[in-house]
Design a protein around this motif. Sequence first.
Motif, mmCIF file in Angstrom:
data_model
loop_
_atom_site.group_PDB
_atom_site.id
_atom_site.type_symbol
_atom_site.label_atom_id
_atom_site.label_comp_id
_atom_site.label_asym_id
_atom_site.label_seq_id
_atom_site.Cartn_x
_atom_site.Cartn_y
_atom_site.Cartn_z
ATOM 1 N N ALA A 314 -23.711 -23.165 114.947
ATOM 2 C CA ALA A 314 -23.351 -22.400 116.147
ATOM 3 C C ALA A 314 -22.627 -21.105 115.780
ATOM 4 O O ALA A 314 -22.965 -20.022 116.274
ATOM 5 C CB ALA A 314 -22.478 -23.260 117.069
ATOM 6 N N LEU A 315 -21.643 -21.203 114.889
ATOM 7 C CA LEU A 315 -20.891 -20.012 114.504
ATOM 8 C C LEU A 315 -21.687 -19.127 113.553
ATOM 9 O O LEU A 315 -21.488 -17.909 113.529
ATOM 10 C CB LEU A 315 -19.551 -20.421 113.900
ATOM 11 C CG LEU A 315 -18.600 -21.107 114.888
ATOM 12 C CD1 LEU A 315 -17.338 -21.606 114.196
ATOM 13 C CD2 LEU A 315 -18.221 -20.163 116.033
ATOM 14 N N ASN A 316 -22.588 -19.722 112.751
ATOM 15 C CA ASN A 316 -23.511 -18.901 111.966
ATOM 16 C C ASN A 316 -24.306 -17.973 112.880
ATOM 17 O O ASN A 316 -24.424 -16.769 112.638
ATOM 18 C CB ASN A 316 -24.503 -19.790 111.198
ATOM 19 C CG ASN A 316 -23.924 -20.366 109.924
ATOM 20 O OD1 ASN A 316 -22.827 -20.009 109.518
ATOM 21 N ND2 ASN A 316 -24.656 -21.267 109.308
ATOM 22 N N SER A 317 -24.871 -18.555 113.948
ATOM 23 C CA SER A 317 -25.677 -17.763 114.880
ATOM 24 C C SER A 317 -24.810 -16.759 115.630
ATOM 25 O O SER A 317 -25.227 -15.624 115.872
ATOM 26 C CB SER A 317 -26.384 -18.688 115.879
ATOM 27 O OG SER A 317 -27.336 -19.497 115.228
ATOM 28 N N GLN A 318 -23.588 -17.170 115.993
ATOM 29 C CA GLN A 318 -22.730 -16.258 116.748
ATOM 30 C C GLN A 318 -22.285 -15.073 115.902
ATOM 31 O O GLN A 318 -22.212 -13.939 116.388
ATOM 32 C CB GLN A 318 -21.515 -17.004 117.297
ATOM 33 C CG GLN A 318 -20.777 -16.218 118.379
ATOM 34 C CD GLN A 318 -19.698 -17.034 119.050
ATOM 35 O OE1 GLN A 318 -18.793 -17.548 118.396
ATOM 36 N NE2 GLN A 318 -19.769 -17.145 120.371
ATOM 37 N N MET A 330 -25.127 -10.112 105.120
ATOM 38 C CA MET A 330 -23.732 -9.709 104.979
ATOM 39 C C MET A 330 -22.853 -10.422 105.999
ATOM 40 O O MET A 330 -21.737 -10.868 105.686
ATOM 41 C CB MET A 330 -23.604 -8.191 105.141
ATOM 42 C CG MET A 330 -22.173 -7.689 105.019
ATOM 43 S SD MET A 330 -21.417 -8.116 103.426
ATOM 44 C CE MET A 330 -22.146 -6.879 102.371
ATOM 45 N N ALA A 331 -23.349 -10.547 107.232
ATOM 46 C CA ALA A 331 -22.584 -11.259 108.257
ATOM 47 C C ALA A 331 -22.338 -12.701 107.840
ATOM 48 O O ALA A 331 -21.234 -13.240 108.012
ATOM 49 C CB ALA A 331 -23.333 -11.217 109.589
ATOM 50 N N LEU A 332 -23.358 -13.341 107.268
ATOM 51 C CA LEU A 332 -23.207 -14.734 106.845
ATOM 52 C C LEU A 332 -22.326 -14.867 105.609
ATOM 53 O O LEU A 332 -21.702 -15.908 105.394
ATOM 54 C CB LEU A 332 -24.584 -15.347 106.596
ATOM 55 C CG LEU A 332 -25.418 -15.567 107.869
ATOM 56 C CD1 LEU A 332 -26.878 -15.832 107.532
ATOM 57 C CD2 LEU A 332 -24.840 -16.705 108.700
ATOM 58 N N THR A 333 -22.248 -13.811 104.793
ATOM 59 C CA THR A 333 -21.311 -13.824 103.670
ATOM 60 C C THR A 333 -19.877 -13.787 104.178
ATOM 61 O O THR A 333 -19.006 -14.522 103.689
ATOM 62 C CB THR A 333 -21.571 -12.620 102.746
ATOM 63 O OG1 THR A 333 -22.907 -12.676 102.265
ATOM 64 C CG2 THR A 333 -20.631 -12.636 101.555
ATOM 65 N N VAL A 334 -19.617 -12.926 105.166
ATOM 66 C CA VAL A 334 -18.298 -12.911 105.805
ATOM 67 C C VAL A 334 -18.006 -14.269 106.422
ATOM 68 O O VAL A 334 -16.879 -14.787 106.351
ATOM 69 C CB VAL A 334 -18.228 -11.794 106.868
ATOM 70 C CG1 VAL A 334 -16.941 -11.878 107.668
ATOM 71 C CG2 VAL A 334 -18.365 -10.424 106.210
ATOM 72 N N ASN A 335 -19.026 -14.879 107.012
ATOM 73 C CA ASN A 335 -18.908 -16.208 107.597
ATOM 74 C C ASN A 335 -18.461 -17.235 106.552
ATOM 75 O O ASN A 335 -17.538 -18.032 106.785
ATOM 76 C CB ASN A 335 -20.275 -16.578 108.177
ATOM 77 C CG ASN A 335 -20.373 -17.994 108.671
ATOM 78 O OD1 ASN A 335 -19.891 -18.332 109.739
ATOM 79 N ND2 ASN A 335 -21.036 -18.837 107.906
ATOM 80 N N ASN A 336 -19.096 -17.213 105.372
ATOM 81 C CA ASN A 336 -18.716 -18.142 104.302
ATOM 82 C C ASN A 336 -17.284 -17.915 103.850
ATOM 83 O O ASN A 336 -16.530 -18.869 103.595
ATOM 84 C CB ASN A 336 -19.664 -17.983 103.108
ATOM 85 C CG ASN A 336 -21.049 -18.517 103.393
ATOM 86 O OD1 ASN A 336 -21.216 -19.426 104.195
ATOM 87 N ND2 ASN A 336 -22.046 -17.947 102.738
#
Length: 400
Positions: A314-318, A330-336
């Motif tokens: 859910a937060l990956n998609s958000q 890049m967004a998913l790297t910040v997510n990690n």
Amino acid sequence: MPLPVLAMMLCTFCVGTAESVIAGILPNIAGHVGVSLSAVGMLISVYAMVVVIAGPCLTALTVRLPRAVLLPGMMGVFILGNVIAALAPGFGWLVAGRIVSALAHSTLIAVFVASARDMAPPHRRAASGAKVTLGIGLATVVGVPAGTLIGDNWGWRATFWALAVLSLLSTLLLMRHNVPEPTPAEDLGAHPKAMDSRRGFTIPVPMILVASAIVLGTGGVFALYTYASPYLTHVAGFESSTVTVLLWLYGLGGIAGNLLGARAADRHLTAAALTTLGTAAAALLLLVLLVDNAWAVAVLFCVLGAAYFATIPALNSQIVASAGPTSAAMALTVNNSAFCVGIALGSWLGGAILARGHSVLLVPAGGAVLAAAGLLVSGVTSWLLRTRPAMSEPRIPAEV
């Protein structure tokens, strides 16, 4: 499951196992290399620090590389780190091996998830990405116990060798079934900001808010998870032999939550993000209020695992939806990085509560407060995305 997604899931399983398995072989390492348990704990904290700091930098530096080159290359770095750890003549080399492995962690998982999302139609992207992050749940349920068992029977070096071999086999499978490259760059012509994002990385405000919600939600759950053993034995009254079973329930709940959360995120992203964070906060609070009921605690531990792992898709998609012209990778790297900061925050909060002489029962209470704060931030983010429709779905394809 498509073979490229399966290969990426297996690689993610290896990365997730390597991150967490240290906790199971800490005593073996400490006894062999002659350092204290607290010093060996640096292998966990140093790994997390490298993921948080180096992850976004490496993703930015490698953004132009084709995935067919980037993914096997990064897996090679990860394998090298495990080989260094397995051969380490002393503690310093062991730390070096962990640092090398951690360098690849964030970029690998981010690009794996972005690639899986790119392979799916818009209404199935969260579910496709969740097939990759399923590897993290399996690492908790299968990888860490197996790595601990190997370390107990054949020594901690055998654990790193097993990780290196399995990672190599997974990489060979990945190379045999290459993931597709992102949409050609000419599609970016209608979005001049996307071209700017190649030269300089800017973080939109909603993306910062999603990252903050991830930190707070993860911190709330890991405040308790870090100190699950003393909570279950000293407060809830379980035997120490039962703790492993309850942690397995947490992991099994996590696998189910990862899949269900992905389906929910594909159908209604806002509701999925708010529901998963709210359920995590409620489960933590109920673990305080119902601590005298053993069956309730067992069920709630499973629910907590399901809720936490459901927040991931859910937060990956958000965070991708809030990224604007920033690439999905890049967004998913910040997510990690946000998840790692949240883990560190939760561990610190639990330790700070206990260091001040408070009961372990206050640990899930503090975690509930953090998770509720994450829910509030996620609500604000959802409102911002609704009032700024241009950002609600990123039009720039992931570029890695």
